[in-house]
Design a protein around this motif. Structure first.
Motif, PDB file in Angstrom:
ATOM      1  N   LYS B  40     -46.412  38.116 -23.249  1.00  0.00           N
ATOM      2  CA  LYS B  40     -45.749  36.940 -23.010  1.00  0.00           C
ATOM      3  C   LYS B  40     -46.912  36.217 -22.450  1.00  0.00           C
ATOM      4  O   LYS B  40     -46.816  35.573 -21.845  1.00  0.00           O
ATOM      5  N   TRP B  93     -56.962  21.122 -22.326  1.00  0.00           N
ATOM      6  CA  TRP B  93     -55.122  21.650 -22.066  1.00  0.00           C
ATOM      7  C   TRP B  93     -53.981  20.897 -23.033  1.00  0.00           C
ATOM      8  O   TRP B  93     -53.779  21.870 -23.201  1.00  0.00           O
ATOM      9  N   ARG B  94     -55.214  19.826 -24.254  1.00  0.00           N
ATOM     10  CA  ARG B  94     -53.891  20.236 -25.261  1.00  0.00           C
ATOM     11  C   ARG B  94     -54.383  21.710 -26.477  1.00  0.00           C
ATOM     12  O   ARG B  94     -53.216  22.186 -26.881  1.00  0.00           O
ATOM     13  N   LEU B  96     -54.295  24.546 -25.009  1.00  0.00           N
ATOM     14  CA  LEU B  96     -54.117  25.748 -24.457  1.00  0.00           C
ATOM     15  C   LEU B  96     -53.431  26.311 -25.563  1.00  0.00           C
ATOM     16  O   LEU B  96     -51.871  25.951 -25.754  1.00  0.00           O
ATOM     17  N   PRO B  97     -53.033  27.549 -25.520  1.00  0.00           N
ATOM     18  CA  PRO B  97     -52.269  28.443 -25.865  1.00  0.00           C
ATOM     19  C   PRO B  97     -50.855  28.363 -25.250  1.00  0.00           C
ATOM     20  O   PRO B  97     -50.943  28.578 -23.840  1.00  0.00           O
ATOM     21  N   GLU B  98     -49.406  28.295 -26.296  1.00  0.00           N
ATOM     22  CA  GLU B  98     -48.915  28.814 -26.220  1.00  0.00           C
ATOM     23  C   GLU B  98     -48.321  30.442 -24.961  1.00  0.00           C
ATOM     24  O   GLU B  98     -49.396  31.468 -25.694  1.00  0.00           O
ATOM     25  N   ALA B  99     -47.748  30.764 -24.682  1.00  0.00           N
ATOM     26  CA  ALA B  99     -47.754  32.063 -24.003  1.00  0.00           C
ATOM     27  C   ALA B  99     -47.604  33.458 -24.976  1.00  0.00           C
ATOM     28  O   ALA B  99     -46.637  33.128 -25.828  1.00  0.00           O
ATOM     29  N   LEU B 141     -55.852  28.424 -14.851  1.00  0.00           N
ATOM     30  CA  LEU B 141     -55.719  29.495 -16.253  1.00  0.00           C
ATOM     31  C   LEU B 141     -55.375  30.348 -15.565  1.00  0.00           C
ATOM     32  O   LEU B 141     -53.280  31.450 -16.038  1.00  0.00           O
ATOM     33  N   ARG B 143     -54.619  31.901 -12.468  1.00  0.00           N
ATOM     34  CA  ARG B 143     -53.217  32.333 -11.316  1.00  0.00           C
ATOM     35  C   ARG B 143     -51.883  31.784 -12.949  1.00  0.00           C
ATOM     36  O   ARG B 143     -50.990  32.374 -11.986  1.00  0.00           O
ATOM     37  N   PHE B 144     -52.047  30.530 -13.454  1.00  0.00           N
ATOM     38  CA  PHE B 144     -50.462  31.159 -14.538  1.00  0.00           C
ATOM     39  C   PHE B 144     -50.409  32.539 -15.412  1.00  0.00           C
ATOM     40  O   PHE B 144     -49.475  32.651 -14.949  1.00  0.00           O
ATOM     41  N   HIS B 146     -52.984  33.812 -17.589  1.00  0.00           N
ATOM     42  CA  HIS B 146     -54.202  33.834 -18.478  1.00  0.00           C
ATOM     43  C   HIS B 146     -54.803  34.945 -18.036  1.00  0.00           C
ATOM     44  O   HIS B 146     -56.072  35.113 -17.136  1.00  0.00           O
TER      45      HIS B 146
END
Lengths: 294, 236
Positions: B40, B93-94, B96-99, B141, B143-144, B146
């Motif tokens: 994910k 930002w728009r 950006l892909p989903e996990a 990104l 730190r999330f 990605h």
């Protein structure tokens, strides 16, 4: 710091009712200016449960064109929102040029409910204390006007309101009661939030909300003065009051001096630049919420 | 000496080595990207480079053996519509892909400090603060979770001219060559300055730049793919 807020000011029903139309007119004016100048406006509301956020937002937006301003109620992140960096869902709701976004709760959830109820780890809300100012700075640097309002009531007032809501049979009071029980922890989180995230371009306004009408008047005043100040600082010109177009000469039985023959209905004489914006003073126009004249 | 000038653009690969290493890297990427998807997470691969440097070709080879449902490729140009009426980062930002889904950007948010700077679309005080804004964006990104990989594909000016002429001859690629491409060539030195500034200010520990010696397409593609393999391996 919160304990030093003076919660005593109040307004009677008549006082508020007398001021409200003026607020609405001034709001109409600044909305028109920012629309014309293509400046995005963001107004965010945070506050304690029962402080009257919902009602304040309702009054504020009552006479604003719903095509121009959108209200976003923010709650826990949905599953698909958790699949992206946490600020993503707020980026998606940012207004474009000349638009207005009003947030009923906001990215500050991270420093408030998500911190106090331990929905996020300490590391995450600590990081947010930097990420939020960076985020707001990027928006303001880019030209957006940001107004941040915190509606505050004291513990006793909140308790009274919970009791009143219970008597009325209002559902969904769980979060209210939880907050009242943990009131001092909430105050700790709020104080730290105000300290860490109040900047020159994006300062917090604390609204004393023990009297609901006083709070609503404060909200109007703060939004109007903050936005007006920002518009003036950016050199956005004042606009002449909008003037309704006169009907064409041929239609009226007694046509006196109705200008040149071909004047289109529905276009304001003063600034003919926004055809979708109702012409006329103080809200005579097409959308139903503008039904009252001046 | 600038970072671009210190690249050895003579680097090349012989034909058979190219095919061998390319295939190997493609297979590894197929496996690794599936692992990233299942955990994910998302990979974000960002490409910048000169016109005709080979960004498109590298992207094609990168995804050749990857499940097409697992990624989306964005071609970025001048903003239009809502993209234009919002903050410059909004359109990224728009996108950006989903996990679990990955995204490839052919040109990126770096446009702010490259074309918008050189062509004067954006005032200086705005592109000057963009380096910090971009670093903050990228750190969110990473730190999330990605996996962020950034490439700048470099070619020299005469190689670009050669490729432009090649494009012009071939009816299948002639449409790619525009007036603007020729105009941009005249601002080559201004672009070098802008690129050097960007590389210096936005190569961070969390999100370093990889410079690719692009005069030889084979060398470039293998370098891109092998860099992606290493980045994916480290991330997992």
């Amino acid at each position: 710091m919160l304990e030093s807020i003076d919660l005593s000011p109040s307004l009677t029903r008549e006082e508020y009712a007398a001021r409200k139309p003026n607020f609405e007119r001034e709001l109409f004016d600044i909305v028109r200016r920012s629309r014309q100048a293509g400046i995005p406006i963001i107004v965010l509301f945070e506050g304690l449960e029962g402080a009257g956020k919902g009602r304040a937002i309702y009054d504020l937006t009552e006479k604003v064109d719903p095509r121009v301003a959108t209200v976003y109620p923010i709650g826990p992140a949905r599953a698909y929102e958790r699949e992206r960096p946490w600020l993503w869902r707020f980026w998606m709701k940012l207004p474009g040029r000349g638009e207005i976004a009003i947030f009923d709760e906001s990215w500050y959830r991270r420093l408030l409910v998500e911190r106090v109820e331990r929905k996020v780890r300490r590391k995450e809300w600590r990081a947010a204390q930097d990420e939020i100012p960076h985020f707001e700075r990027a928006l303001v640097d880019d030209g957006a006007i940001l107004v941040k309002l915190f509606l505050y009531v004291d513990e006793r007032t909140q308790k009274r309101r919970i009791a009143r809501a219970e008597r009325r049979g209002q559902p969904g009071l769980g979060p209210w009661r939880r907050q009242n029980r943990k009131f001092s922890r909430w105050e700790e989180a709020i104080e730290e939030m105000l300290e860490r995230t109040s900047t020159k371009e994006a300062s917090w306004s604390i609204v004393a909300a023990r009297c609901g009408r006083f709070a609503r008047a404060q909200v109007f005043e703060t939004v109007i003065s903050d936005v007006r100040r920002a518009l003036d600082e950016r050199g956005v010109p004042l606009l002449a009051p909008p003037v309704a177009a006169a009907p064409p000469a041929s239609r009226t039985a007694s046509s006196s001096e109705s200008g040149a023959g071909s004047v289109e209905l529905g276009r304001s004489g003063g600034d003919g630049r926004s055809p979708s914006h109702a012409a006329g003073r103080g809200g005579e126009g097409r959308s139903p919420s503008h039904a009252e004249g001046t | 000496m600038g970072r671009l000038a210190s690249l050895d653009l003579n680097l090349s690969l012989p034909q058979d080595e190219y095919h061998e290493r390319l295939s190997e890297a493609q297979e590894k990427i197929a496996v690794l990207s599936e692992e990233i998807r299942l955990s994910k997470r998302s990979a974000i691969v960002a490409f910048e480079g000169w016109d005709a440097a080979g960004k498109g070709g590298a992207i094609t080879r990168l995804v050749e053996k990857v499940d097409p449902r697992s990624y989306v490729a964005h071609s970025i140009g001048a903003p239009q519509g809502d993209d234009k009426t919002h903050h410059y980062l909004w359109r990224f930002w728009r996108r950006l892909p989903e996990a679990g889904r990955s995204a490839i950007f052919d040109r990126t948010w770096y446009g702010r400090v490259l074309v918008e700077r050189v062509d004067g679309f954006t005032p200086e005080h705005a592109w000057r603060r963009a380096y910090r804004e971009i670093n903050e964006f990228e750190s969110q990104l990473v730190r999330f979770g990605h996996v962020l990989v950034k490439f700048f594909i470099h070619i020299d000016r005469s190689e670009q001219e050669r490729r432009f002429h090649e494009r012009a001859q071939d009816p299948l690629t002639a449409w790619k060559l525009t007036e603007e491409d020729w105009r941009n060539r005249e601002k080559w030195d201004l672009y070098v300055e802008a690129i050097e500034d960007a590389l210096e200010r936005t190569s961070t520990a969390l999100a370093p730049w990889t410079l690719v010696e692009g005069n030889d397409k084979h060398f470039a593609r293998v370098k891109v793919l092998e860099t992606v393999v290493r980045a994916f391996e480290e991330a997992i």
